[in-house]
Design an enzyme around this catalytic site. Structure first.
Site, mmCIF file in Angstrom:
data_model
loop_
_atom_site.group_PDB
_atom_site.id
_atom_site.type_symbol
_atom_site.label_atom_id
_atom_site.label_comp_id
_atom_site.label_asym_id
_atom_site.label_seq_id
_atom_site.Cartn_x
_atom_site.Cartn_y
_atom_site.Cartn_z
ATOM 1 N N ALA A 18 0.827 -1.211 0.000
ATOM 2 C CA ALA A 18 0.000 0.000 0.000
ATOM 3 C C ALA A 18 0.861 1.261 0.000
ATOM 4 O O ALA A 18 0.576 2.225 -0.723
ATOM 5 C CB ALA A 18 -0.928 -0.012 1.216
ATOM 6 N N TYR A 19 1.910 1.250 0.803
ATOM 7 C CA TYR A 19 2.806 2.405 0.911
ATOM 8 C C TYR A 19 3.536 2.635 -0.405
ATOM 9 O O TYR A 19 3.593 3.753 -0.922
ATOM 10 C CB TYR A 19 3.793 2.146 2.040
ATOM 11 N N ALA A 20 4.099 1.558 -0.968
ATOM 12 C CA ALA A 20 4.852 1.681 -2.215
ATOM 13 C C ALA A 20 3.964 2.175 -3.350
ATOM 14 O O ALA A 20 4.391 3.018 -4.159
ATOM 15 C CB ALA A 20 5.467 0.332 -2.573
ATOM 16 N N LYS A 55 3.351 5.915 -2.879
ATOM 17 C CA LYS A 55 4.573 6.681 -3.102
ATOM 18 C C LYS A 55 4.910 6.779 -4.590
ATOM 19 O O LYS A 55 5.345 7.828 -5.073
ATOM 20 C CB LYS A 55 5.745 6.052 -2.339
#
Length: 251
Positions: free
Chosen positions: A153-155, A158
């Site tokens: 989710a973070y990648a 970003k």
């Protein structure tokens, strides 16, 4: 006269961690900084610290997942100071899970605190950045660039930020607006807690950093933010600046 003398700056997630490091670096260069954060206690504490150097700087409490009111952050700052020179989209929250474990709620959290606020604050700030020929500093991560496990989710959020940053650099260059990205590795409070909880893994990761240490949030990350917010970087736009001790070397 500092490099950012009297420049008006917004930093999301500015109450602690990398955001606070950038805020301190910028006020020392003469900036008037508004730190935006949900945590009122740490926000007020950082506000007091900043005001010892820059009395006009302030804390603004806001929930970045409240998308309908994101524009109010920009208008509040412009109404108070009469201008906006620099927007720093630093805030981001996410949960570490594998792809198969990641839920819609996990994606909503990451995009809702990271990508969407970045996008909508850029939209809201554009008219004022046109006037000031200002700067936008967004944030990426090695998690996205290198595909770190349990960071789906973070990648994803970003890398979405990196994409829209490049588009903005192309669209807004005609207005004299610079739009760049910092991708950091820093000794933030979260990293310090991780070092205590998993010291062996921490040392292993540190050993893979060519310069041999996690960056200081103010001296290492904050100083690069000062550079990107200043006239010294006026011919740089659309770039991902790796402030990670050489961990990821872009080609």
């Amino acid at each position: 006269m500092g490099k950012l003398q009297d420049k008006v700056v917004i930093i999301t997630g500015g109450a602690a961690g990398i955001g606070s490091g950038m805020a301190k670096s910028m006020v020392k260069e003469g900036a008037i900084v508004t730190i935006v954060d949900l945590n009122e206690e740490t926000g007020k504490s950082m506000e007091k610290e900043l005001q010892t150097i820059s009395p006009q700087s302030m804390f603004l409490k806001a929930n970045l997942m409240d998308q309908e009111n994101l524009g109010n952050i920009v208008t509040t700052v412009v109404e108070k100071y009469g201008r906006l020179d620099v927007l720093v989209n630093n805030a981001h929250a996410s949960k570490q899970k594998t792809i198969e474990e990641t839920t819609k709620e996990d994606l909503d959290l990451s995009f809702g605190t990271g990508f969407y606020p970045t996008f909508y604050l850029m939209q809201a700030a554009l008219p004022y950045l046109k006037e000031s020929k200002g700067n936008v500093i967004n944030f990426a991560s090695g998690a996205g660039l290198n595909g770190h496990e349990t960071q789906a989710a973070y990648a994803a959020a970003k890398e979405a930020i990196r994409g829209v940053t490049r588009v903005a650099a192309n669209e807004w260059g005609r207005f004299g607006i610079n739009v760049n990205i910092i991708s950091p590795i820093a000794n933030s409070p979260g990293v310090e807690a991780w070092a205590k909880a998993q010291p062996e893994y921490y040392e292993e990761v540190k050993s893979r950093i060519p310069l041999g240490y996690f960056g200081d949030i103010e001296k290492d990350i904050g100083r690069v933010a000062v550079f990107l917010a200043s006239e010294d970087s006026q011919y740089i736009t659309g770039q991902t600046i790796m402030v990670d001790g050489g961990t990821t070397m872009l080609r």
